[in-house]
Design a protein around this motif. Structure first.
Motif, mmCIF file in Angstrom:
data_model
loop_
_atom_site.group_PDB
_atom_site.id
_atom_site.type_symbol
_atom_site.label_atom_id
_atom_site.label_comp_id
_atom_site.label_asym_id
_atom_site.label_seq_id
_atom_site.Cartn_x
_atom_site.Cartn_y
_atom_site.Cartn_z
ATOM 1 N N THR A 68 11.929 -16.292 10.530
ATOM 2 C CA THR A 68 12.481 -17.339 9.669
ATOM 3 C C THR A 68 13.795 -16.937 9.017
ATOM 4 N N ASN A 69 13.817 -15.828 8.276
ATOM 5 C CA ASN A 69 15.022 -15.470 7.538
ATOM 6 C C ASN A 69 16.206 -15.236 8.467
ATOM 7 N N ASN A 72 17.339 -18.794 10.009
ATOM 8 C CA ASN A 72 17.903 -19.688 8.998
ATOM 9 C C ASN A 72 19.257 -19.165 8.517
ATOM 10 N N ILE A 86 21.358 -10.316 8.005
ATOM 11 C CA ILE A 86 19.921 -10.491 7.783
ATOM 12 C C ILE A 86 19.196 -10.156 9.079
ATOM 13 N N ASN A 89 12.691 -10.600 7.844
ATOM 14 C CA ASN A 89 12.199 -10.967 6.525
ATOM 15 C C ASN A 89 12.038 -9.720 5.655
ATOM 16 N N ASN A 103 14.895 -11.446 0.993
ATOM 17 C CA ASN A 103 14.780 -12.826 0.532
ATOM 18 C C ASN A 103 15.883 -13.210 -0.433
ATOM 19 N N LYS A 132 11.457 -18.618 -0.864
ATOM 20 C CA LYS A 132 12.100 -17.352 -0.495
ATOM 21 C C LYS A 132 13.477 -17.555 0.130
ATOM 22 N N LEU A 133 13.720 -18.745 0.705
ATOM 23 C CA LEU A 133 14.984 -18.991 1.376
ATOM 24 C C LEU A 133 16.040 -19.586 0.455
ATOM 25 N N ILE A 136 19.146 -17.504 -0.430
ATOM 26 C CA ILE A 136 20.072 -17.317 0.696
ATOM 27 C C ILE A 136 20.904 -18.573 0.899
ATOM 28 N N ASP A 313 6.363 -11.138 4.905
ATOM 29 C CA ASP A 313 6.908 -11.951 3.816
ATOM 30 C C ASP A 313 5.771 -12.336 2.877
#
Length: 446
Positions: A68-69, A72, A86, A89, A103, A132-133, A136, A313
């Motif tokens: 995810t991180n 994204n 990045i 996560n 995060n 968490k996003l 960012i 995460d």
């Protein structure tokens, strides 16, 4: 209605020429293309079907690891992890000697698209399911550069990027999560009373509603004239729990389609992609199919190995911190011969499909200083863990579905408008999911 600004802006070497209509990019977290196929085949996504016929539907390659991180961050910067920094996560900060969650916007090494878009006059909103996003996504939107200071750690400020809004702490856009929507404030998120204008209370994060709330919020922001360039990022709770043909998944995608229809009626130019796909990671009896890498290495070569799982995460109910990508840090002082033996051993572990050494940074477009000695990826139905004691499998005992490796790299890539010939050719070649803003802004016939 106030006219929508169309001033071009440049970020990280790319120039974006936005159309005089609302622009919406949606990241359907964990949405393997099979979920769209299953819903379309059963008539559950008529708006997406019309969008695909009138516009474009295909596939794009995401960034690895397929987490995810990482993805994204790639989507909102328009560049690969080797540039934005990045790498997962979660990573091991060797300089600090500690394992760290990634995060925070402080780990970004370049700007996101959003501050420059706001500076050019677009009304920017980023809405994510996972809190968490948010940090960012919001990097720079409230006048604070990604590093929390004036420079980009580990890289140079992009030569052609637009300046940040000058006054630190002054909101120049909107950024909130459905997870913490009730806590949004004007001075910290650019908006308040979110639940009231969305028309429903803050949903639990472990629910389909956490994602649908994001899309409803996006539509409401456009309806109220509060945003005209939006990034909407959902959560993959449903995909972790249910296969594409499950009634719960089909109902969820029908809900997504309803909000797609709402956005299209508002005249939005929509681009849709995902951060990663999803696969069952189970043995024939349904139990999790796990290779415990740290245990395997310790039993064969002795102590001192550190295995980092970048999927880690706060949302362990999704995956139990088990994914198909791992980073291995060797014990201090290991010899070249021992390193070769470890490499050979990892390459021949059943279920392991790819192993990289220090060439991982180049091969996988990752930041070299945030990797270990080896990168390991596993097969479609296999995940990688540390030791049995490191993971609580109760959360996934009914069936583990996860991601992170090569088999979750390909994701949907769809647009509500037809593509220009040049961009249609790119879409037929090797598009990346982090090209989505480029395609929406520069490649559609909007």
């Amino acid at each position: 209605m106030t006219a929508i600004q169309t001033t071009a802006f440049t970020v990280n070497g790319r120039t974006y020429r936005t159309p005089p209509r609302p622009v919406v990019v949606i990241c359907l977290d964990g949405s393997a293309d099979e979920y769209l196929d299953a819903a379309l085949a059963r008539g559950r996504m008529p708006n997406f079907q019309r969008m695909s016929v009138a516009g474009h539907r295909g596939l794009a390659r995401g960034a690895l690891p397929s987490f995810t991180n990482v993805n994204n961050a790639s989507i909102v910067t328009g560049v690969p992890p080797s540039v934005h920094g990045i790498s997962g996560n979660f990573f091991y900060d060797s300089a600090a000697g500690e394992e760290v969650m990634m995060n925070s916007g402080k780990f970004l090494r370049c700007e996101t698209i959003f501050p420059a878009a706001a500076h050019a006059g677009r009304k920017v909103a980023v809405v994510t399911a996972k809190e968490k996003l948010r940090d960012i996504f919001a990097a720079g939107l409230f006048g604070v550069p990604p590093s929390g200071g004036e420079s980009f750690p580990g890289s140079q400020r992009p030569e052609n990027s637009m300046p940040m809004p000058a006054k630190a702490g002054t909101p120049s856009g909107i950024a909130f999560s459905s997870e913490k929507a009730g806590q949004a404030g004007k001075g910290t998120h650019g908006i308040e009373h979110v639940d009231k204008f969305v028309g429903q209370p803050t949903p639990p994060i472990y629910s389909a509603e956490a994602s649908l709330y994001v899309l409803r919020a996006g539509a409401a922001l456009i309806e109220r004239g509060l945003a005209d360039l939006l990034y909407l990022s959902t959560t993959d709770f449903v995909q972790h729990k249910f296969p594409p043909e499950a009634p719960e998944a089909l109902d969820f995608y029908a809900g997504i389609d309803e909000q797609l229809g709402r956005l299209l009626k508002l005249g939005a130019v929509v681009g849709l992609t995902a951060d990663h796909g999803m696969n069952a990671k189970q043995k024939p009896d349904g139990s999790p199919n796990v290779i415990y890498l740290e245990r395997e290495l310790t039993e064969r070569y002795g102590p001192g190995f550190r295995v980092i799982l970048p999927i880690t995460d706060p949302y362990v109910v999704h995956h139990g911190a088990l994914g198909s990508f791992a980073v291995v840090h060797l014990p201090p002082g290991v010899t070249a011969r021992r390193k070769f033996n470890v490499l050979h051993f990892l390459n021949h572990l059943p279920g392991v499909t790819e192993v990289y050494g220090r060439n991982a940074a180049e091969k996988l477009e990752l930041p070299a200083d945030r990797l270990g000695d080896f990168v390991v990826m596993s097969g479609r139905d296999v995940v990688l863990g540390r030791t049995p004691e490191s993971h609580d499998l109760k959360a996934v005992e009914r069936g583990l579905r996860s991601h992170g490796g090569r088999y979750e790299e390909m994701v949907p890539f769809a647009f509500s408008e037809a593509l220009t010939p040049a961009y249609a050719a790119r879409a037929a070649a090797d598009p990346r999911n982090f090209d989505v803003f480029d395609f929406v802004c520069n490649g559609t016939r909007a």
